[in-house]
Design a protein around this motif. Structure first.
Motif, short mmCIF file in Angstrom:
data_model
loop_
_atom_site.label_atom_id
_atom_site.label_comp_id
_atom_site.label_asym_id
_atom_site.label_seq_id
_atom_site.Cartn_x
_atom_site.Cartn_y
_atom_site.Cartn_z
N GLU A 92 0.67 -1.20 0.04
CA GLU A 92 -0.06 0.06 0.09
C GLU A 92 0.78 1.40 -0.11
N ASN A 93 2.09 1.07 0.58
CA ASN A 93 2.94 2.37 0.69
C ASN A 93 4.37 2.26 0.05
N VAL A 94 4.84 3.35 -0.37
CA VAL A 94 6.08 3.14 -1.04
C VAL A 94 7.13 3.15 0.30
N PRO A 95 7.89 1.84 0.21
CA PRO A 95 8.93 1.88 1.19
C PRO A 95 9.96 2.73 1.11
N THR A 96 10.62 3.29 2.35
CA THR A 96 11.56 4.06 2.54
C THR A 96 12.87 3.67 2.01
N SER A 97 12.95 2.30 2.37
CA SER A 97 14.39 1.48 1.73
C SER A 97 13.90 0.02 1.52
N GLY A 98 15.06 -0.62 0.80
CA GLY A 98 14.88 -1.97 0.59
C GLY A 98 13.66 -2.26 -0.48
N GLY A 99 12.59 -2.99 -0.18
CA GLY A 99 11.67 -3.11 -1.42
C GLY A 99 12.22 -4.13 -2.44
N GLY A 100 13.35 -4.78 -2.43
CA GLY A 100 13.62 -5.61 -3.43
C GLY A 100 14.47 -4.92 -4.44
N ARG A 147 8.92 -7.45 -10.86
CA ARG A 147 8.72 -6.62 -9.46
C ARG A 147 8.48 -5.08 -10.04
N PHE A 148 9.61 -4.78 -10.80
CA PHE A 148 9.69 -3.21 -10.80
C PHE A 148 9.30 -2.93 -12.40
N GLY A 149 9.07 -4.05 -13.31
CA GLY A 149 9.13 -3.60 -14.79
C GLY A 149 10.57 -3.17 -15.02
N GLY A 150 10.77 -2.09 -15.79
CA GLY A 150 12.17 -1.72 -16.28
C GLY A 150 13.04 -1.33 -15.27
N VAL A 151 14.36 -1.98 -15.43
CA VAL A 151 15.27 -1.58 -14.33
C VAL A 151 16.63 -1.36 -15.18
N PRO A 152 17.77 -0.92 -14.49
CA PRO A 152 19.01 -0.56 -15.27
C PRO A 152 19.47 -2.09 -15.54
N TRP A 153 19.96 -2.20 -16.74
CA TRP A 153 20.79 -3.39 -16.99
C TRP A 153 22.26 -3.32 -16.98
N TYR A 154 22.66 -4.25 -16.21
CA TYR A 154 24.43 -4.12 -16.09
C TYR A 154 24.76 -5.46 -16.79
N ASP A 155 25.87 -5.35 -17.38
CA ASP A 155 26.14 -6.71 -18.16
C ASP A 155 27.99 -6.70 -17.97
N GLU A 156 28.39 -5.91 -17.10
CA GLU A 156 29.89 -5.93 -16.73
C GLU A 156 30.18 -5.68 -15.41
N VAL A 157 31.24 -6.19 -14.74
CA VAL A 157 31.44 -5.69 -13.38
C VAL A 157 31.88 -4.25 -13.30
N ARG A 533 -1.95 -0.06 -10.25
CA ARG A 533 -0.50 0.18 -9.91
C ARG A 533 0.26 -0.93 -9.19
N VAL A 534 -0.79 -1.75 -8.60
CA VAL A 534 0.03 -3.03 -8.04
C VAL A 534 0.28 -4.04 -8.60
N TYR A 535 0.09 -4.01 -10.08
CA TYR A 535 0.79 -4.95 -10.91
C TYR A 535 2.40 -4.78 -10.96
N LEU A 536 2.97 -3.88 -10.60
CA LEU A 536 4.27 -3.51 -10.18
C LEU A 536 4.31 -2.85 -8.93
N TYR A 537 5.38 -3.00 -8.28
CA TYR A 537 5.90 -2.74 -6.97
C TYR A 537 6.76 -1.19 -7.01
N PRO A 538 6.31 -0.38 -6.14
CA PRO A 538 7.00 0.64 -5.98
C PRO A 538 8.57 0.84 -5.83
N LEU A 539 9.33 1.87 -6.37
CA LEU A 539 10.56 2.02 -6.02
C LEU A 539 11.14 2.47 -4.54
N PRO A 540 12.06 1.97 -3.90
CA PRO A 540 12.16 2.73 -2.36
C PRO A 540 12.63 4.41 -2.67
N LEU A 541 12.40 5.10 -1.69
CA LEU A 541 12.48 6.35 -1.76
C LEU A 541 14.13 6.78 -1.71
#
Length: 560
Positions: A92-100, A147-157, A533-541
């Motif tokens: 129901e609420n946007v998390p302050t931190s964490g959230g996956g 969980r989030f839909g689009g996210v940054p893609w990283y393919d290198e260290v 909106r609940v089809y995707l989770y919120p990003l943490p603040l």
């Protein structure tokens, strides 16, 4: 290398990575164990394998461990299969931190890929282990994308001081899933068919099985959420092709006994297990057997019970089904798809009458091993029954659904190699599903074709309480089915007459002395679905702020 190492604990994995050495090394020339580095570690396939074990508990947790749940049964009750007294609600609420929101596992996979590519070993070995790394990277991005839909893609260290590369805008969901598909394609082409202990180690078959699962999800999600129809077809084709390769390989078949897939002390040699988790008394145990027998349960909903066909292949509400009615457990269970009695107990367990009651009266025993129920290993968190991770039965329903969704139709040949194989399982023996048949469930959603409805029903029944239902409702854009006010049958249980159950401590629908058990009786405890909106989770603040501090606009998901 002991295959059980990955199953015991992360601490043992770390210890193993620090202490493993080849039996052919000369003791006097070994580097000191307290000076482990890239140069000393990435020197053999055995060391790479040890590194890979660390991923296993994260993605193949099966029944969990101790009192921590896996995906099975109580691990997921936010759906229409369960009727709890206090329904799990959406975030129901946007998390302050964490959230996956974390990319730790992505970095670990990228590190593995990078280091393996520089190792001095044959091309085939390098490609195999790079394929394993890319497989795990794709699994992590699958979780993130769902969980989030689009996210940054990283393919290198990346290193901690590379802020200009660490903090970047979200990649589009199409980019993420396209890259996941490229990872899976590489793994399916290069990971060995045989590597390690069958059923306990990632091989090409495991990659293909997960490929059928992952791209069925994204293919139908893209289709029903109208994201990209061309890509939806591409992903569905990938799912179907992966499942078909496993089917055509002939390396797997169905286990003879449906319930033994879930309550066995030893799944080794079971022809249906593509990957399972090995539990061991005194070493790695869980508590699912206990919860299936000695504890109060979140019971199966009336909706779940009603979904099982009659043994003549007809839905219970269709004319001519022969259903004997809702009044009494014997009537409910009579002449049904045998998987109903393999999943649910053939007696009602009512609050006030027994301690191991069910909120709905319907109790599951799918995961219960009665032989150990009264032993020390059958109670508390001491249970050592093996847990399936991915099995051939799921691959068959994945194949059927992907085949239908690609063209909004399916051939009889495709049904015969998938759904009808499941229905012919020993002890199930249900009639075949026929293209052009006369099945048309009166309870069917009007926007779902009759044949697709039956394919989805088969999936629900075959995979009942295995942790798929919420994902299925999400990808079909059907989360409204979780609303307990708009869907009476998911907040109802068994029909009882209180005069026959004087000690019962339950509420009855409508407040009378007889009727269906109402597990969540208070209006305040109802679960409502009223916002897409609940089809995707919120990003943490804190992450949005952190990215902003580094000059990047990390956009929040819609509606949050």
């Amino acid at each position: 290398m002991n295959i059980m190492r990955y199953l015991i604990s992360l601490s043992i994995l770390v210890l193993a990575s620090l202490t493993f050495t080849s039996c052919n090394d000369d003791f006097l020339t070994r580097p000191p164990l307290d000076e482990m580095s890239d140069e000393t570690y990435w020197t053999s396939e055995e060391n790479v394998q040890t590194f890979a074990w660390d991923f296993y508990p994260a993605y193949f947790n099966a029944y969990g461990s101790g009192f921590t749940w896996g995906r099975y049964f109580a691990g997921e009750t936010l759906n229409d299969d369960f009727a709890p007294s206090e329904p799990t609600d959406f975030v129901e609420n946007v998390p302050t931190s964490g959230g996956g929101w974390t990319f730790a596992w992505v970095r670990k996979a990228n590190l593995m890929i990078d280091r393996v590519e520089g190792m001095d070993m044959g091309e085939g070995a390098i490609n195999h282990w790079v394929g394993i790394g890319r497989f795990f990277r794709a699994l992590e991005y699958n979780d993130l994308a769902k969980r989030f839909g689009g996210v940054p893609w990283y393919d290198e260290v990346l290193e901690e001081d590379e802020d200009d590369r660490l903090y970047k805008e979200r990649d589009d969901i199409t980019t993420v899933v396209d890259n996941m598909l490229a990872d899976f394609d590489f793994a399916a082409e290069n990971v060995r068919i045989e590597d390690g202990t069958p059923g306990l180690t990632v091989n090409r078959d495991v990659v293909l099985a997960f490929m059928s699962r992952v791209f069925l999800y994204h293919g139908t999600y893209f289709k029903y959420h109208d994201i990209d129809q061309e890509r939806a077809e591409t992903y569905l084709q990938a799912s179907r092709d992966a499942a078909n390769e496993l089917i055509e390989s002939g390396r797997y078949s169905l286990g003879d006994d449906y319930r033994s897939l879930f309550n066995s002390m030893d799944l080794s040699g079971n022809p249906e297990m593509i990957l399972y988790r090995k539990y061991e008394e005194g070493t790695l145990m869980h508590s699912l057997n206990t919860y299936s027998n000695q504890e109060a349960q979140s019971g199966g909903s009336k909706s779940a019970i009603d979904s099982y066909l009659m043994d003549n292949g007809l839905p219970i509400r269709q004319n001519g089904s022969g259903y004997q009615g809702d009044e009494g457990i014997d009537n409910v269970m009579a002449d049904r798809d045998p998987r109903i009695t393999e999943t649910f107990v053939q007696e009602l367990r009512i609050n006030g009458e027994v301690s191991n009651y069910s909120t709905s009266g319907y109790s599951q025993h799918k995961f219960l091993n009665e032989d150990i129920a009264d032993q020390n290993i059958g109670v508390s968190n001491q249970n050592p029954t093996d847990g399936p991770v991915i099995r051939y039965g799921e691959v068959l329903v994945n194949y059927a659904e992907a085949s239908y969704e690609m063209n909004d139709q399916i051939s009889q040949a495709d049904l015969d190699k998938s759904i009808n194989v499941l229905r012919s399982r020993n002890g199930v023996d249900m009639p075949d599903l026929i293209v052009g048949g006369q099945i048309d469930d009166p309870e069917r959603d009007s926007d779902v074709a009759p044949l697709l409805w039956e394919i989805r029903r088969e999936r629900r029944v075959e995979l009942m309480m295995e942790g798929f239902r919420l994902d299925d409702l999400k990808r079909w854009e059907k989360l409204e089915k979780t609303d307990t006010e708009d869907n009476d049958d998911i907040n109802l249980g068994a029909w009882i007459d209180l005069s026959e159950h004087p000690e019962a401590n339950v509420d009855i629908e409508g407040g009378g002395n007889e009727g269906f058990i109402l597990p969540a009786a208070e209006a305040a405890s109802q679960r409502r679905f009223n916002d897409d909106r609940v089809y995707l989770y919120p990003l943490p603040l804190d992450q949005i702020q952190l990215y902003e501090d580094n000059g990047v606009n990390l956009q929040q998901n819609p509606g949050w």
